[in-house]
Every structure is written in C-alpha cells, then in structure tokens.
Design an enzyme around this catalytic site. Structure first.
Site, PDB file in Angstrom:
ATOM      1  N   GLU A 136     -23.897 -18.185 -15.553  1.00 41.66           N
ATOM      2  CA  GLU A 136     -23.460 -17.430 -14.661  1.00 41.66           C
ATOM      3  C   GLU A 136     -24.070 -17.242 -13.459  1.00 41.66           C
ATOM      4  OE1 GLU A 136     -23.121 -13.844 -17.292  1.00 41.66           O
ATOM      5  OE2 GLU A 136     -22.178 -14.864 -19.018  1.00 41.66           O
ATOM      6  N   TYR A 179     -20.441  -8.191 -17.197  1.00 37.63           N
ATOM      7  CA  TYR A 179     -20.655  -9.487 -18.027  1.00 37.63           C
ATOM      8  C   TYR A 179     -21.027  -9.547 -19.625  1.00 37.63           C
ATOM      9  CZ  TYR A 179     -25.305  -7.887 -16.176  1.00 37.63           C
ATOM     10  OH  TYR A 179     -26.316  -6.998 -16.083  1.00 37.63           O
ATOM     11  N   ASP A 228     -26.961  -9.944  -7.524  1.00 40.32           N
ATOM     12  CA  ASP A 228     -28.087  -9.229  -6.952  1.00 40.32           C
ATOM     13  C   ASP A 228     -27.813  -7.906  -6.595  1.00 40.32           C
ATOM     14  OD1 ASP A 228     -30.575  -8.588  -6.185  1.00 40.32           O
ATOM     15  OD2 ASP A 228     -30.619  -9.679  -4.319  1.00 40.32           O
ATOM     16  N   ASP A 284       0.852  -1.086   0.010  1.00 40.16           N
ATOM     17  CA  ASP A 284      -0.101  -0.062   0.077  1.00 40.16           C
ATOM     18  C   ASP A 284       0.647   1.191  -0.128  1.00 40.16           C
ATOM     19  OD1 ASP A 284      -2.048  -1.635   0.159  1.00 40.16           O
ATOM     20  OD2 ASP A 284      -2.763  -1.028   1.945  1.00 40.16           O
ATOM     21  N   CYS A 314     -68.824  -6.869  12.010  1.00 37.66           N
ATOM     22  CA  CYS A 314     -67.925  -6.162  11.322  1.00 37.66           C
ATOM     23  C   CYS A 314     -66.667  -5.525  12.140  1.00 37.66           C
ATOM     24  CB  CYS A 314     -68.344  -5.169  10.488  1.00 37.66           C
ATOM     25  SG  CYS A 314     -67.283  -4.067   9.737  1.00 37.66           S
ATOM     26  N   CYS A 320     -70.695   1.568   6.606  1.00 42.67           N
ATOM     27  CA  CYS A 320     -69.546   1.313   7.356  1.00 42.67           C
ATOM     28  C   CYS A 320     -68.442   2.069   7.004  1.00 42.67           C
ATOM     29  CB  CYS A 320     -69.235  -0.377   7.056  1.00 42.67           C
ATOM     30  SG  CYS A 320     -67.865  -0.838   7.587  1.00 42.67           S
ATOM     31  N   CYS A 361     -69.468  -7.299   5.326  1.00 42.77           N
ATOM     32  CA  CYS A 361     -70.326  -6.544   5.935  1.00 42.77           C
ATOM     33  C   CYS A 361     -71.308  -5.669   5.277  1.00 42.77           C
ATOM     34  CB  CYS A 361     -69.212  -5.454   6.694  1.00 42.77           C
ATOM     35  SG  CYS A 361     -70.047  -4.068   7.453  1.00 42.77           S
ATOM     36  N   LYS A 390     -26.258 -15.070 -11.198  1.00 49.57           N
ATOM     37  CA  LYS A 390     -27.146 -13.830 -11.238  1.00 49.57           C
ATOM     38  C   LYS A 390     -26.875 -12.882 -10.078  1.00 49.57           C
ATOM     39  CE  LYS A 390     -31.727 -12.238 -12.744  1.00 49.57           C
ATOM     40  NZ  LYS A 390     -31.695 -11.305 -11.683  1.00 49.57           N
ATOM     41  N   GLU A 440       4.022   1.667  -1.159  1.00 54.57           N
ATOM     42  CA  GLU A 440       4.253   2.172  -2.662  1.00 54.57           C
ATOM     43  C   GLU A 440       3.508   2.436  -3.401  1.00 54.57           C
ATOM     44  OE1 GLU A 440       7.366  -1.441  -4.097  1.00 54.57           O
ATOM     45  OE2 GLU A 440       5.954  -2.403  -2.533  1.00 54.57           O
ATOM     46  N   LYS A 444     -27.397 -18.664 -20.792  1.00 50.49           N
ATOM     47  CA  LYS A 444     -27.167 -17.763 -21.982  1.00 50.49           C
ATOM     48  C   LYS A 444     -26.685 -18.751 -23.067  1.00 50.49           C
ATOM     49  CE  LYS A 444     -25.818 -13.660 -19.586  1.00 50.49           C
ATOM     50  NZ  LYS A 444     -24.914 -12.635 -19.283  1.00 50.49           N
ATOM     51  N   CYS A 468     -67.451  -1.519  12.165  1.00 49.12           N
ATOM     52  CA  CYS A 468     -68.810  -0.824  12.449  1.00 49.12           C
ATOM     53  C   CYS A 468     -69.754  -1.664  13.448  1.00 49.12           C
ATOM     54  CB  CYS A 468     -69.495  -0.471  11.287  1.00 49.12           C
ATOM     55  SG  CYS A 468     -70.087  -1.814  10.414  1.00 49.12           S
ATOM     56  N   ARG A 505     -29.500   1.484 -15.226  1.00 51.88           N
ATOM     57  CA  ARG A 505     -30.574   0.988 -16.152  1.00 51.88           C
ATOM     58  C   ARG A 505     -31.840   2.005 -16.293  1.00 51.88           C
ATOM     59  NH1 ARG A 505     -35.131  -2.432 -16.221  1.00 51.88           N
ATOM     60  NH2 ARG A 505     -34.996  -4.098 -17.924  1.00 51.88           N
ATOM     61  N   GLU A 550     -22.953  -5.385 -13.352  1.00 47.97           N
ATOM     62  CA  GLU A 550     -23.782  -5.369 -12.139  1.00 47.97           C
ATOM     63  C   GLU A 550     -22.936  -4.942 -11.147  1.00 47.97           C
ATOM     64  OE1 GLU A 550     -26.733  -6.507 -12.606  1.00 47.97           O
ATOM     65  OE2 GLU A 550     -27.767  -6.742 -10.677  1.00 47.97           O
ATOM     66  N   SER A 602     -34.063  -7.226 -19.511  1.00 51.23           N
ATOM     67  CA  SER A 602     -34.429  -7.781 -18.507  1.00 51.23           C
ATOM     68  C   SER A 602     -34.499  -9.460 -18.729  1.00 51.23           C
ATOM     69  CB  SER A 602     -35.645  -7.582 -17.620  1.00 51.23           C
ATOM     70  OG  SER A 602     -36.655  -7.292 -18.709  1.00 51.23           O
ATOM     71  N   LYS A 606     -34.121 -18.864 -11.147  1.00 53.21           N
ATOM     72  CA  LYS A 606     -34.239 -18.232  -9.718  1.00 53.21           C
ATOM     73  C   LYS A 606     -34.087 -19.193  -8.532  1.00 53.21           C
ATOM     74  CE  LYS A 606     -35.006 -13.998 -10.218  1.00 53.21           C
ATOM     75  NZ  LYS A 606     -36.146 -13.422  -9.864  1.00 53.21           N
TER      76      LYS A 606
HETATM   77  S1  IVH Z   1     -27.272 -10.638 -18.707  1.00 49.79           S
HETATM   78  C1  IVH Z   1     -29.869 -10.043 -21.384  1.00 49.79           C
HETATM   79  N1  IVH Z   1     -25.905 -11.461 -16.528  1.00 49.79           N
HETATM   80  O1  IVH Z   1     -30.168  -9.465 -14.038  1.00 49.79           O
HETATM   81  C2  IVH Z   1     -30.112  -9.216 -20.352  1.00 49.79           C
HETATM   82  N2  IVH Z   1     -27.871 -10.002 -16.281  1.00 49.79           N
HETATM   83  O2  IVH Z   1     -33.262  -9.744 -14.653  1.00 49.79           O
HETATM   84  C3  IVH Z   1     -29.537  -9.501 -18.887  1.00 49.79           C
HETATM   85  N3  IVH Z   1     -27.887  -9.705 -13.640  1.00 49.79           N
HETATM   86  O3  IVH Z   1     -30.739  -6.412 -15.683  1.00 49.79           O
HETATM   87  C4  IVH Z   1     -28.265  -9.302 -18.707  1.00 49.79           C
HETATM   88  N4  IVH Z   1     -26.171 -10.800 -13.148  1.00 49.79           N
HETATM   89  O4  IVH Z   1     -28.900  -6.228 -13.774  1.00 49.79           O
HETATM   90  C5  IVH Z   1     -27.045 -10.830 -16.988  1.00 49.79           C
HETATM   91  N5  IVH Z   1     -24.606 -12.608 -15.134  1.00 49.79           N
HETATM   92  C6  IVH Z   1     -25.737 -11.680 -15.279  1.00 49.79           C
HETATM   93  C7  IVH Z   1     -26.278 -11.015 -14.373  1.00 49.79           C
HETATM   94  C8  IVH Z   1     -27.345 -10.075 -14.762  1.00 49.79           C
HETATM   95  C9  IVH Z   1     -27.255 -10.186 -12.754  1.00 49.79           C
HETATM   96  C10 IVH Z   1     -29.018  -8.925 -13.709  1.00 49.79           C
HETATM   97  C11 IVH Z   1     -28.863  -7.671 -14.675  1.00 49.79           C
HETATM   98  C12 IVH Z   1     -30.224  -7.387 -15.256  1.00 49.79           C
HETATM   99  C13 IVH Z   1     -31.056  -8.597 -14.634  1.00 49.79           C
HETATM  100  C14 IVH Z   1     -32.154  -9.247 -15.447  1.00 49.79           C
END
Ligand code: IVH
Length: 718
Positions: free
Chosen positions: A117, A229, A121, A37, A412, A435, A430, A119, A39, A293, A415, A140, A177, A86, A317
């Site tokens: 991949e 991503y 959050d 750190d 009820c 009322c 009711c 997902k 350096e 994907k 009332c 977004r 993300e 989305s 999910k």
């Molecule tokens: S691909 C193709 N890859 O999930 C359109 N999205 O529900 C989606 N997210 O808005 C993008 N990890 O914010 C992709 N490995 C990942 C992701 C990812 C999280 C989010 C992203 C998107 C939302 C869709």
C-alpha cells in the site's frame, strides 16, 4: 414524539438520507457523481426542513450533521482500545529481504503474499462505528492515548457518517490517514498569505493543524480527505486477508486507496516500489514510501507486535529528498567543552517537507572529504525526521577564482583565544576557561532535560541571563530566586514566566545526584558514567569532600589524598576507565569547581541521598541490559536507574554480552540486532515484572535464552 411524525415524513427523511449518502459516496469516494450540485443542494435543504419540523427524526449520522457542532475549549482524551502502532522501516531491497527472512523464520513459512500500500503522509486517525453510525474519532496521540476529534472528523466528506451493507460489524473501529490534498494545500496557503495569516510548512502539517481546530466549522472549511486502510477491532467473522479487509472497507462505504496491490514475493514488492516511485509525482497527496503487510491475517496474528511495531508489516521508505542550494558560509559553533564545530549557513531551501537554513558539518575532515567550500552550490538532503545534511557540491557547481578550501580557525570565534587540537579526537578546542560561549553552553546543558531539567531555562534565556550578568556559572542559577524583581524587568519575561522559572529552579534542587553530576559538564562524562560516579560518592557532601582533597593534592602533590588514591578509587568503579577517572580528578581539582560545588550546596541544592542496597536486593546482578524505544510508565533514564539500583549493568548497544533488550515504542535497529544475536527481548510489562522481582513473563514476543544470573534463573524455572 414519534406518534406525531407521519409515516410519510419518516419515509421521505430516510429516502433523502440514503440519496444524499449515496451521492456523497459517488462524489467524494468514487469520483463519479451521478447528480448535479444543484440537485444535491435541493435534497439537503429538503432534509433540513423536514428535520427542523420533526426534530425527532434527526439522527447524529444524518448528512445534515457534518458541520454544526459548537467550538470547544479543548479535546478530550481517548484511550485507544488497542494501541495505534507505528512501523519499522527499510530503505533498500537488502533490508527488505532481512525483514522477509525474519518473518519467514518466525512463522516457519517460506512464501506468503504481501499487500503493498502507499504510505500516505498525513496523520493517523481511528474511527469507531456503532451499528453502522460514526460515534467517535480520535487522533493517534502517543499511540495509547489520543484526542477526541469526532466533531472535526465528521466534517470530512469522504468519511462516511453511516455505513452501508448488511455485513457491517455492529462494533467497528477503522484506522486510516487524514491528509490535505496537495493542490488544495497550495491554494489554501496562497489565501492565507493574502489574509496576512501564517502559512503552513507542508500538507502534512496543515492536515494536522486543520484536524485540531477547536472550531469544527474551521475544519469544515478546509478540504481534508482520508484513506482508510485497516480494521482494528472486529466482531464476528470477517475477511481473512488484508486485501480482503480493503475490499470490505470499500463495500461498507469507506474511501480506500485503490493503488494497493498484492505481491507474491520480493520481486513483486520491488516492482510495486518502483511503480510507487514512478507514480508519486502525479499524486495529489504526499506519500513517503510503501507499506508492506503480510496479507494473511492469521499469519499476522501469529507474528504479533514487538514494542509498537508489528512484525507483520514494514515501511519501505523513499530515499531522502534532495535539493540544491547555496552554501553561504561555514560558521563555527563553540560547544560546552570548548569544541569548535563547523556548520553550514545555507540559502534557505525547502526539502523533505521543511525549510533548511543550517546543517552541522561535524569537523574539518568531513568538510574536506565532502569537498565543500563557502560559496558552493551544494546538495542538501533530509529524510523523514532525520536532521538535514549537506551531501556535497552539486554537479553544476562552479567555483570562482576566490574559492578556497575551508580551514578551521586558529582562534576561538567567541573569545579570540588560541585553540588547540585535542589529541584524543579530531576536535579542536578553545581551552579558555572563561570563554563566554562555553559558559553559555554549559549553563544550557546544566538546565537541559538530560541533566537538571529546569523547564523554561533554554538556550535564549540562558544567553540573556549570561550577557546581563545574572549568572556566570551553574551555581548562580540558584541565586536567581533573590533577584525576582530584576528578572521581571528583562525583555519578554514578566511576572508569570519568572514565577514559573523560579519554581522550576527550586524543584530542580532535589534532582538525583547523577543528574547534577551530568549537568556539571565534566569532559567525557556522560549520563551513564555520571550514574556510576553518583553511586560511588552517594551525596553532594562526599563529592565536595573529594574535590577538596583533589585541590589539596594539586597544590601539594603527596601520595594519597586525592592524587593516586582518588584515581584508583575511581578506576575501581566498574565501568569507569582511566580517561574518565583522570577527567573527573582534573575537574574536581580545580578550585573554581570546588567553589561551584560549595555554592550549589549553600543555595540549598540537595540531591536525595542514595541508599546502597544489600547484596540480597541486587536481583539483577551480573545481568547486562540495553533499553531502547519510548517506554510508557517510566522514562528510559528511570528504567536504566532501576536496573542499576538492582545491581544490573546497562549498555548502550546490543552485543553478544547483552542478557536482555528492553523495548518501548520505536525501538529501532537495536531490536534487529537483538533478534540477530538471539538476545531475549522484554516488553515494558515484562520488564516491570522483572523489576518487581518476578520472572519476565515469557510470551510469544520473547525469544528466550537462559539468563546468566542465578537469581533470575531460579524465578524462571522454579
Ligand atoms: S498500517 C500497522 N498502512 O504510517 C501499523 N499505515 O509509520 C501501521 N500510514 O501511524 C498502520 N499509510 O499513520 C498503515 N497504508 C498504510 C499507511 C499507514 C500511512 C501511517 C500511519 C502509521 C504510520 C506508521
């Protein structure tokens, strides 16, 4: 002033920048630092000094420029060059197989690789690089327009300001993300408690809150991180697969999530899903599933998107998160039509990213089926954006001797009048027309978005206005304009909010008749039927007239005049059945309601007259539409209104009789039904073209089927 800069200074600045960028990458991305750190600090200070002496050396992508932008008043709007999509969801292997089958059928390919991949959050971000330098970053937003958060994104250490490698496209937009690491989140919240500040509910909210700070120094003080991503815009030749994109991103200096793996078939995806489930507790960032994907980018391009969801990807999910808590009480809510709905008052519990303290229990049958009682330890679950649910008693639940099954009250709670079971549904009502709970709910409903849409007149204010006797029925809302001074005196109101409220009320006087009818709260009459009724009466005056006739008939029941005649007329409207017709007749036949309608008119409520179109204009006659998802240029209700104006019919679910499904963002399961039933799908622009009298442009995303209507068939095939 380049001439004044010594070659040595230029060279040294470049060396320092490269060194710092490399150190940064090794530290924040590869997590394998090579220098200390101290350096690092020394190099940064040297570069700062050099840049101060030679301001012409300073570039926006210099490592000295992460923090330093001044606070702003707000964020500029950014229109995304391509929409930020989305994802559709699947929740189990079967749904995943259905997605896989749809992909296979669409491109007529049996086997294809899939990138799996995590997902993440967090919140989606789009970052643009010109000639390797970060120039803009945007949130977004609604997918089309986001906010310019460049200054804040620059403070995120794992996001490179300058890219490396000689194959970096001259213009590059990447997406990823941003997230708040879990460990850091806990520390950060603890500090906020000490500082007397409000805490964030979960890491996701705090990531979003942190990225949207007006002062970049504030964002810089928070340990945000990001995984990239995807590449949304490319010039020149690039990788041919999603996994290749991830490799390229890594080479260029981005932090990618190295967990990603490629699966050759569904078993491979299942294995990846199980691995993600197992790895989840050990990760320092939140994930809510697996993103699958199609790996081959050429296949992705052929698959395209539908609405805002790509066909070539889906999210598997994780199941809803569950937690155990105490069910303190089963309370009763009285609805606008008097229906009594039980709901759970829970010991607050944190589940699925939020604190849950209440959940609806629907009706007594549901409570009996779930076998839950007051005082039980219960399991509560919440998945994604879904509303929280009580699943049932927890296995370790023990009941005391005083525990007894829940029974609906026979009076009820608002009332105290006797309640009666409704024959048609399982509901207990009711039936007291006076009322107070019903009155308040009805006022709320009248002002709500789906009805008169009076901004500022929500649940809390309505209760106050009712309790303080400003309003008793919906027509009184329009008398508030004369009581301005008194309104200002109400606790927490004040000059400005009263002015805004009165303006909103005044504006609502011109809402369409269908909205007014919806707002009246006639039992069984939803907004779709209200449209039909509005299309029948055309004006408030005609509605008042019908109410007058129904009132006369009620007192002097003769043939015609509001009795059988009125009913027959109403049943004659396509889509209106006997239950609704009777409900309307009964409602119109009450003198109090006639008075309300007249008071509305006297207060100047005047829906614009509805003009019946000629038969020739009814270009959508005979066609049945379903509209699903968020549209951009008009609301779903407006879209449905336009369809009806042109003679089309609108239904709420897709069936074999549906001619078109119109989709916006996040169309949900209706889209799947449409594909299964081979119903043509129209995207927004195609729908607008159709409204404008043209044929729906048949693009790749539209599954074509010959529509029934002559009018459309002609425009399509001429
Ligand atoms: S691909 C193709 N890859 O999930 C359109 N999205 O529900 C989606 N997210 O808005 C993008 N990890 O914010 C992709 N490995 C990942 C992701 C990812 C999280 C989010 C992203 C998107 C939302 C869709």
């Amino acid at each position: 002033m380049i001439a004044m800069t010594s070659d040595a200074a230029v060279k040294r600045a470049a060396e320092l920048r490269d060194g710092l960028n490399r150190a940064n990458r090794l530290y924040y991305i590869d997590q394998a630092p090579e220098i200390s750190d101290a350096e690092w600090d020394a190099m940064l200070r040297e570069l700062q000094t050099l840049e101060a002496e030679h301001p012409e050396l300073l570039t926006p992508d210099s490592p000295t420029q992460r923090v330093g932008a001044p606070p702003s008043d707000g964020f500029e709007e950014v229109v995304h060059p391509t929409p930020m999509l989305s994802l559709g969801n699947v929740f189990d292997r079967e749904e995943l197989e259905a997605w896989h089958r749809r992909v296979s059928e669409y491109v007529e390919v049996d086997r294809f690789d899939m990138t799996c991949e995590l997902k993440i959050d967090g919140l989606a971000i789009a970052i643009r690089y010109e000639n390797g330098s970060l120039v803009q970053a945007a949130t977004r937003g609604d997918g089309i327009r986001g906010e310019d958060v460049t200054a804040n994104v620059r403070t995120i250490r794992s996001i490179p300001l300058r890219l490396v490698g000689d194959d970096v496209p001259s213009t590059l937009e990447v997406r990823g993300e941003v997230f708040f690491p879990i460990s850091a989140f806990e520390r950060f919240n603890a500090e906020r408690v000490e500082g007397g500040l409000q805490t964030y509910v979960n890491p996701r909210n705090s990531a979003s809150g942190s990225l949207r700070q007006l002062d970049p120094a504030e964002t810089a003080a928070r340990p945000l991180d990001a995984f990239i991503y995807s590449v949304s815009a490319f010039d020149g030749d690039g990788p041919e697969t999603q996994s290749g994109i991830l490799d390229a991103l890594k080479r260029w200096g981005f932090k990618i999530n190295s967990w990603s793996r490629v699966a050759a078939d569904l078993d491979g995806v299942s294995t990846a899903f199980d691995a993600a489930t197992a790895d989840r507790p050990g990760l320092d960032y939140g994930i809510d599933g697996l993103v699958i994907k199609v790996d081959d980018l050429a296949l992705q391009a052929r698959l395209g998107t539908v609405g805002r969801d790509p066909r070539w990807a889906t999210a598997w999910k994780f199941p809803a998160e569950q937690a155990t808590t105490r069910l303190n009480q089963i309370a009763i809510n009285v609805g606008r039509t008097g229906s009594l709905t039980p709901y759970a008052i829970l010991e607050p519990v944190f589940v699925g990213g939020v604190t849950v303290s209440q959940a609806t229990l629907h009706n007594a049958d549901v409570i009996a089926d779930k076998d839950i009682r007051e005082g039980d330890l219960v399991i509560v679950q919440r998945a994604g954006d879904v509303i929280p649910q009580v699943v049932g008693p927890a296995p370790e639940n023990k009941r005391g001797s005083d525990s007894k099954p829940f029974e609906m009250p026979d009076r009820c709670p608002a009332c105290d009048s006797a309640v009666v079971p409704d024959d048609e549904d399982v509901v207990i009502r009711c039936v007291n027309g006076r009322c107070p709970a019903q009155a308040v709910r009805l006022l709320e409903h009248f002002a709500s978005r789906g009805a008169m849409d009076i901004e500022g007149l929500g649940e809390k204010l309505v209760s106050v206005l009712y309790r303080q006797e400003f309003v008793a029925d919906v027509s009184d809302i329009f008398g508030l304009a004369d009581r301005r001074e008194e309104l200002i005196e109400i606790d927490r109101m004040g000059e400005i909010s009263v002015t805004n409220l009165l303006a909103a009320i005044e504006n609502s006087k011109k809402q369409p008749l269908a909205r007014l009818i919806t707002g009246l709260g006639v039992p069984h009459l939803g907004s779709e039927n209200a449209e039909l009724i509005a299309g029948h009466y055309l004006s408030l005056d005609a509605l008042i007239d019908a109410s007058l006739r129904a009132n006369i008939w009620r007192n002097i029941p003769l043939e015609g005049d509001g009795g059988p005649d009125l009913i027959e007329n109403l049943i004659g409207i396509e889509g209106i059945g006997p239950t609704i017709a009777e409900s309307i007749r009964d409602w119109l036949g009450l003198y109090t309601n006639l008075r309300i309608l007249r008071n509305l008119r006297n207060h100047g409520v005047k829906p614009p007259p509805i003009i019946k179109r000629d038969e020739d204009d009814l270009t959508l006659a005979g066609l049945r539409f379903v509209v699903s998802g968020r549209l951009e240029s008009l609301s779903r209700q407006e879209a449905q209104g336009r369809i009806k104006e042109l003679g089309g019919a609108v239904s709420s679910s897709v069936s074999g009789k549906t001619n078109y499904l119109v989709i916006g963002a996040d169309p949900g399961s209706k889209y799947d039904s449409a594909i299964r039933l081979n119903v043509p799908v129209l995207e927004e622009q195609q729908f607008l073209d159709l409204l404008a009298g043209g044929a729906p442009g048949v693009t790749e995303t539209v599954e074509t089927r010959v529509p029934k209507s002559e009018a459309i068939r002609n425009t399509l095939f001429d």
